[in-house]
Design a protein around this motif. Sequence first.
Motif, PDB file in Angstrom:
ATOM      1  N   LYS A  30       8.447  -1.803  -7.759  1.00  0.00           N
ATOM      2  CA  LYS A  30       9.200  -1.696  -6.364  1.00  0.00           C
ATOM      3  C   LYS A  30       8.135  -0.728  -5.650  1.00  0.00           C
ATOM      4  O   LYS A  30       7.553   0.154  -6.349  1.00  0.00           O
ATOM      5  CB  LYS A  30      10.472  -1.036  -6.158  1.00  0.00           C
ATOM      6  CG  LYS A  30      11.507  -1.865  -6.911  1.00  0.00           C
ATOM      7  CD  LYS A  30      12.913  -1.125  -6.893  1.00  0.00           C
ATOM      8  CE  LYS A  30      13.987  -2.442  -7.597  1.00  0.00           C
ATOM      9  NZ  LYS A  30      15.241  -1.663  -7.775  1.00  0.00           N
ATOM     10  N   LYS A  31       7.957  -1.185  -4.497  1.00  0.00           N
ATOM     11  CA  LYS A  31       7.109  -0.088  -3.626  1.00  0.00           C
ATOM     12  C   LYS A  31       7.894   1.193  -3.274  1.00  0.00           C
ATOM     13  O   LYS A  31       8.795   1.254  -2.728  1.00  0.00           O
ATOM     14  CB  LYS A  31       6.440  -1.009  -2.502  1.00  0.00           C
ATOM     15  CG  LYS A  31       5.636  -1.999  -2.646  1.00  0.00           C
ATOM     16  CD  LYS A  31       4.945  -2.624  -1.354  1.00  0.00           C
ATOM     17  CE  LYS A  31       4.083  -3.592  -1.694  1.00  0.00           C
ATOM     18  NZ  LYS A  31       3.428  -4.112  -0.642  1.00  0.00           N
ATOM     19  N   ARG A  32       6.950   2.333  -3.141  1.00  0.00           N
ATOM     20  CA  ARG A  32       7.368   3.507  -2.914  1.00  0.00           C
ATOM     21  C   ARG A  32       7.075   3.937  -1.395  1.00  0.00           C
ATOM     22  O   ARG A  32       6.263   3.202  -1.089  1.00  0.00           O
ATOM     23  CB  ARG A  32       7.081   5.044  -3.778  1.00  0.00           C
ATOM     24  CG  ARG A  32       7.439   4.523  -5.197  1.00  0.00           C
ATOM     25  CD  ARG A  32       6.787   5.710  -6.113  1.00  0.00           C
ATOM     26  NE  ARG A  32       6.170   6.551  -5.267  1.00  0.00           N
ATOM     27  CZ  ARG A  32       5.448   7.693  -5.880  1.00  0.00           C
ATOM     28  NH1 ARG A  32       5.624   7.721  -7.049  1.00  0.00           N
ATOM     29  NH2 ARG A  32       4.881   8.403  -5.161  1.00  0.00           N
ATOM     30  N   ARG A  33       8.005   4.666  -0.831  1.00  0.00           N
ATOM     31  CA  ARG A  33       7.819   5.077   0.629  1.00  0.00           C
ATOM     32  C   ARG A  33       6.656   5.887   0.370  1.00  0.00           C
ATOM     33  O   ARG A  33       6.549   6.693  -0.463  1.00  0.00           O
ATOM     34  CB  ARG A  33       8.793   5.653   1.287  1.00  0.00           C
ATOM     35  CG  ARG A  33       9.857   4.529   1.479  1.00  0.00           C
ATOM     36  CD  ARG A  33      11.187   5.054   2.199  1.00  0.00           C
ATOM     37  NE  ARG A  33      12.050   4.277   2.451  1.00  0.00           N
ATOM     38  CZ  ARG A  33      12.982   3.948   3.587  1.00  0.00           C
ATOM     39  NH1 ARG A  33      12.705   4.938   4.606  1.00  0.00           N
ATOM     40  NH2 ARG A  33      13.759   3.056   3.770  1.00  0.00           N
TER      41      ARG A  33
END
Length: 125
Positions: A30-33
Motif C-alpha cells: 500500500k502507498k503511504r501518505r
Amino acid sequence: QDSASSEDGLMDSKDEPVDNSNSNVFATKKKRRPTQSPTPMPTLTPFDQGREAGRDEADRLWRNAGNSCSSAWGSFQKSVNRQIRTKGWNRGGNGDWRKRAFNKGASAGMKEGVVEKEKECFRDS
C-alpha cells in the motif's frame, strides 16, 4: 480450510485464502501518505500587512486621480497625506504593538507608492 493468508496477513472478504503466487510483491504494498506536509505560506508581519494595505490604497488613489502624471506633481502627494490621516495610519495603536506596526507599515507603503509614481513620471529620459 487452508489458513494461508495474503501478503499483508489479511484474509479476503469471504475468509478464504488469497492466492498471491503470481502477483508482484511490490504491487501489493500500500502507498503511504507523505510524512511531510507542504511548506506553509509565510505569514506576514503586521508591518508588512500594513505596507501592502498602504500600497493598495496609494494605487487606488492614483487610479482615482486619473492614472496620469499631471496629477503627480502636488495633488497626489496631498491626497496620500490626507488619506494617511483619515485612516489613522499616522497615529500609534494605543499600546498595541501590532496596530502600531500596521500603521507604520501602511504609512510607509503609501509613501513608497508616491515615490514610485514620482520616479515613473519625473525620471530623466
